[in-house]
Design a protein around this motif. Structure first.
Motif, PDB file in Angstrom:
ATOM      1  N   LEU A 173     -13.071 -11.593   7.262  1.00 40.52           N
ATOM      2  CA  LEU A 173     -11.675 -11.505   6.818  1.00 40.52           C
ATOM      3  C   LEU A 173     -11.561 -10.743   5.503  1.00 40.52           C
ATOM      4  CD1 LEU A 173     -10.506 -15.145   7.660  1.00 40.52           C
ATOM      5  CD2 LEU A 173      -9.841 -13.046   8.845  1.00 40.52           C
ATOM      6  N   GLY A 174     -12.518 -10.948   4.612  1.00 42.86           N
ATOM      7  CA  GLY A 174     -12.511 -10.211   3.352  1.00 42.86           C
ATOM      8  C   GLY A 174     -12.712  -8.717   3.558  1.00 42.86           C
ATOM      9  N   ILE A 175     -13.593  -8.364   4.487  1.00 42.29           N
ATOM     10  CA  ILE A 175     -13.831  -6.944   4.778  1.00 42.29           C
ATOM     11  C   ILE A 175     -12.592  -6.306   5.397  1.00 42.29           C
ATOM     12  CG2 ILE A 175     -15.170  -5.371   6.230  1.00 42.29           C
ATOM     13  CD1 ILE A 175     -17.556  -7.257   5.832  1.00 42.29           C
ATOM     14  N   LEU A 176     -11.923  -7.025   6.298  1.00 42.96           N
ATOM     15  CA  LEU A 176     -10.702  -6.491   6.910  1.00 42.96           C
ATOM     16  C   LEU A 176      -9.609  -6.283   5.863  1.00 42.96           C
ATOM     17  CD1 LEU A 176     -10.550  -8.569  10.216  1.00 42.96           C
ATOM     18  CD2 LEU A 176     -10.929  -6.106  10.003  1.00 42.96           C
ATOM     19  N   SER A 177      -9.471  -7.234   4.956  1.00 42.54           N
ATOM     20  CA  SER A 177      -8.489  -7.071   3.880  1.00 42.54           C
ATOM     21  C   SER A 177      -8.823  -5.857   3.020  1.00 42.54           C
ATOM     22  CB  SER A 177      -8.454  -8.337   3.021  1.00 42.54           C
ATOM     23  OG  SER A 177      -7.547  -8.192   1.952  1.00 42.54           O
ATOM     24  N   PHE A 178     -10.095  -5.662   2.748  1.00 42.05           N
ATOM     25  CA  PHE A 178     -10.534  -4.511   1.958  1.00 42.05           C
ATOM     26  C   PHE A 178     -10.235  -3.198   2.682  1.00 42.05           C
ATOM     27  CE2 PHE A 178     -14.033  -1.443   1.399  1.00 42.05           C
ATOM     28  CZ  PHE A 178     -13.817  -1.088   0.080  1.00 42.05           C
ATOM     29  N   VAL A 179     -10.534  -3.144   3.970  1.00 39.75           N
ATOM     30  CA  VAL A 179     -10.335  -1.909   4.741  1.00 39.75           C
ATOM     31  C   VAL A 179      -8.860  -1.529   4.784  1.00 39.75           C
ATOM     32  CG1 VAL A 179     -10.478  -0.913   7.055  1.00 39.75           C
ATOM     33  CG2 VAL A 179     -12.419  -2.186   6.129  1.00 39.75           C
ATOM     34  N   PHE A 180      -7.996  -2.495   5.072  1.00 43.15           N
ATOM     35  CA  PHE A 180      -6.564  -2.185   5.152  1.00 43.15           C
ATOM     36  C   PHE A 180      -5.992  -1.858   3.773  1.00 43.15           C
ATOM     37  CE2 PHE A 180      -6.776  -4.544   9.244  1.00 43.15           C
ATOM     38  CZ  PHE A 180      -6.229  -3.552  10.044  1.00 43.15           C
ATOM     39  N   GLY A 181      -6.528  -2.462   2.730  1.00 46.14           N
ATOM     40  CA  GLY A 181      -6.084  -2.110   1.383  1.00 46.14           C
ATOM     41  C   GLY A 181      -6.449  -0.682   1.016  1.00 46.14           C
ATOM     42  N   ILE A 182      -7.652  -0.263   1.394  1.00 44.81           N
ATOM     43  CA  ILE A 182      -8.073   1.118   1.136  1.00 44.81           C
ATOM     44  C   ILE A 182      -7.237   2.098   1.958  1.00 44.81           C
ATOM     45  CG2 ILE A 182      -9.979   2.747   1.404  1.00 44.81           C
ATOM     46  CD1 ILE A 182     -10.263   0.900  -0.983  1.00 44.81           C
ATOM     47  N   LEU A 183      -6.945   1.735   3.205  1.00 45.86           N
ATOM     48  CA  LEU A 183      -6.092   2.596   4.030  1.00 45.86           C
ATOM     49  C   LEU A 183      -4.694   2.721   3.426  1.00 45.86           C
ATOM     50  CD1 LEU A 183      -7.073   1.446   7.642  1.00 45.86           C
ATOM     51  CD2 LEU A 183      -7.573   3.646   6.566  1.00 45.86           C
ATOM     52  N   ALA A 184      -4.170   1.619   2.895  1.00 45.63           N
ATOM     53  CA  ALA A 184      -2.857   1.674   2.250  1.00 45.63           C
ATOM     54  C   ALA A 184      -2.883   2.591   1.036  1.00 45.63           C
ATOM     55  CB  ALA A 184      -2.422   0.266   1.842  1.00 45.63           C
ATOM     56  N   GLU A 185      -3.988   2.576   0.306  1.00 37.89           N
ATOM     57  CA  GLU A 185      -4.111   3.439  -0.876  1.00 37.89           C
ATOM     58  C   GLU A 185      -4.215   4.908  -0.487  1.00 37.89           C
ATOM     59  OE1 GLU A 185      -4.241   4.729  -4.629  1.00 37.89           O
ATOM     60  OE2 GLU A 185      -4.052   2.588  -4.168  1.00 37.89           O
ATOM     61  N   THR A 186      -5.007   5.208   0.524  1.00 38.10           N
ATOM     62  CA  THR A 186      -5.229   6.610   0.899  1.00 38.10           C
ATOM     63  C   THR A 186      -4.039   7.213   1.649  1.00 38.10           C
ATOM     64  OG1 THR A 186      -6.367   5.860   2.911  1.00 38.10           O
ATOM     65  CG2 THR A 186      -7.724   6.329   0.979  1.00 38.10           C
ATOM     66  N   LYS A 187      -3.282   6.384   2.358  1.00 38.32           N
ATOM     67  CA  LYS A 187      -2.139   6.894   3.121  1.00 38.32           C
ATOM     68  C   LYS A 187      -0.852   6.934   2.301  1.00 38.32           C
ATOM     69  CE  LYS A 187      -4.471   7.304   6.969  1.00 38.32           C
ATOM     70  NZ  LYS A 187      -4.749   8.643   7.563  1.00 38.32           N
ATOM     71  N   LYS A 188      -0.921   6.477   1.075  1.00 38.00           N
ATOM     72  CA  LYS A 188       0.275   6.438   0.230  1.00 38.00           C
ATOM     73  C   LYS A 188       0.733   7.857  -0.101  1.00 38.00           C
ATOM     74  CE  LYS A 188      -0.384   5.394  -4.037  1.00 38.00           C
ATOM     75  NZ  LYS A 188       0.063   6.644  -4.696  1.00 38.00           N
ATOM     76  N   PRO A 189       2.021   8.172   0.117  1.00 39.76           N
ATOM     77  CA  PRO A 189       2.506   9.513  -0.228  1.00 39.76           C
ATOM     78  C   PRO A 189       2.486   9.730  -1.732  1.00 39.76           C
ATOM     79  CG  PRO A 189       4.340   8.097   0.385  1.00 39.76           C
ATOM     80  CD  PRO A 189       3.090   7.325   0.684  1.00 39.76           C
ATOM     81  N   ALA A 190       2.294  10.968  -2.119  1.00 37.92           N
ATOM     82  CA  ALA A 190       2.217  11.277  -3.552  1.00 37.92           C
ATOM     83  C   ALA A 190       3.544  11.027  -4.249  1.00 37.92           C
ATOM     84  CB  ALA A 190       1.786  12.727  -3.746  1.00 37.92           C
ATOM     85  N   ALA A 191       4.639  11.387  -3.610  1.00 39.20           N
ATOM     86  CA  ALA A 191       5.967  11.211  -4.205  1.00 39.20           C
ATOM     87  C   ALA A 191       7.019  11.396  -3.131  1.00 39.20           C
ATOM     88  CB  ALA A 191       6.188  12.210  -5.343  1.00 39.20           C
ATOM     89  N   GLY A 192       8.238  10.974  -3.468  1.00 43.71           N
ATOM     90  CA  GLY A 192       9.353  11.168  -2.560  1.00 43.71           C
ATOM     91  C   GLY A 192      10.116  12.446  -2.882  1.00 43.71           C
ATOM     92  N   VAL A 193      11.109  12.714  -2.065  1.00 45.96           N
ATOM     93  CA  VAL A 193      11.926  13.920  -2.252  1.00 45.96           C
ATOM     94  C   VAL A 193      13.239  13.517  -2.921  1.00 45.96           C
ATOM     95  CG1 VAL A 193      13.085  15.827  -1.105  1.00 45.96           C
ATOM     96  CG2 VAL A 193      10.902  14.967  -0.206  1.00 45.96           C
ATOM     97  N   PRO A 194      13.529  14.033  -4.128  1.00 43.42           N
ATOM     98  CA  PRO A 194      14.788  13.678  -4.800  1.00 43.42           C
ATOM     99  C   PRO A 194      15.981  14.381  -4.163  1.00 43.42           C
ATOM    100  CG  PRO A 194      13.540  15.233  -6.129  1.00 43.42           C
ATOM    101  CD  PRO A 194      12.677  14.896  -4.952  1.00 43.42           C
ATOM    102  N   ILE A 195      17.024  13.610  -3.910  1.00 48.49           N
ATOM    103  CA  ILE A 195      18.272  14.144  -3.368  1.00 48.49           C
ATOM    104  C   ILE A 195      19.363  13.881  -4.399  1.00 48.49           C
ATOM    105  CG2 ILE A 195      19.956  14.003  -1.500  1.00 48.49           C
ATOM    106  CD1 ILE A 195      17.709  13.020   0.311  1.00 48.49           C
ATOM    107  N   ILE A 196      19.981  14.954  -4.860  1.00 48.15           N
ATOM    108  CA  ILE A 196      20.982  14.837  -5.921  1.00 48.15           C
ATOM    109  C   ILE A 196      22.285  14.315  -5.332  1.00 48.15           C
ATOM    110  CG2 ILE A 196      22.277  16.081  -7.679  1.00 48.15           C
ATOM    111  CD1 ILE A 196      19.982  18.108  -7.737  1.00 48.15           C
TER     112      ILE A 196
END
Length: 211
Positions: A15-38
């Motif tokens: 369970l600890g390894i699964l939590s670690f794997v999904f946490g790393i995936l969340a970090e790597t798949k995180k977008p750099a930034a959003g698109v600002p709309i005025i």
């Protein structure tokens, strides 16, 4: 199938390894930034669809499951023999690792939940009055989800250390319990030896009548 310490240790580690794997995936798949709309008097951020939140929730869920199984396994009555909770906390080493484990779990949960909470906040997509030319739509800080993933993995390893010290405390408790019972048994035999052989009154009467 009866639960054993070995099986529960494997489950906690998994369970600890699964939590670690999904946490790393969340970090790597995180977008750099959003698109600002005025907009009118404000800037609205539009973020691309990504699985970051799903991975973060899964990582947090496995962290909770790992913690629940770890807590249950720590005080479980293996082989039908349950030691009182006070027996574990008599060991200063166990107490130290137990407190560190709970603290690590709290930090891991904070690191994993913070990006989730901020993303669901009503003002997350609104940045307020900014200069349109320099408006930015940041996401969670880099390393937050990854840090939560590593802390989650560390918490599972700390649970395994707690299992070792809890097992030692459990064995010491039952050894002391057996040690208290054995002297009482020996004392009984000693008293019988000091009292000397017993004489059966019925046998004496039969012997006297025969004479």
């Amino acid at each position: 199938m009866a639960a054993t310490l070995k099986k529960m240790s494997v489950l906690v580690a998994a369970l600890g390894i699964l939590s670690f794997v999904f946490g790393i995936l969340a970090e790597t798949k995180k977008p750099a930034a959003g698109v600002p709309i005025i907009g009118k008097g404000m800037i609205i951020c539009k973020y691309p669809s990504d699985p970051t939140l799903a991975f973060a929730w899964l990582s947090f869920g496995f962290l909770v499951a790992c913690s629940a199984v770890g807590w249950f396994s720590l005080f479980y009555a293996y082989k039908g023999k349950k030691a009182p909770t006070s027996a574990f906390f008599q060991s200063s080493t166990f107490v130290s690792f137990f407190v560190i484990t709970l603290g690590t779990i709290g930090l891991a949960a904070s690191f994993l939940l913070w990006p989730i909470i901020t993303h669901h906040h009503p003002k997350y997509n609104i940045t307020g009055n900014q200069n349109p030319s320099s408006a930015t739509c940041p996401t969670a800080k880099t390393g937050v989800l990854g840090g939560g993933a590593f802390l989650s993995l560390n918490s599972s390893l700390l649970w395994l250390a707690c299992f070792i010290f809890a097992s030692n405390a459990r064995e010491d408790y039952f050894e002391d319990l057996d040690g208290v019972k054995k002297p009482t048994h020996k004392h009984t035999h000693l008293e019988e030896a000091e009292a000397g052989p017993t004489i059966d009154d019925d046998s004496n009467e039969i012997t006297s009548s025969s004479h």
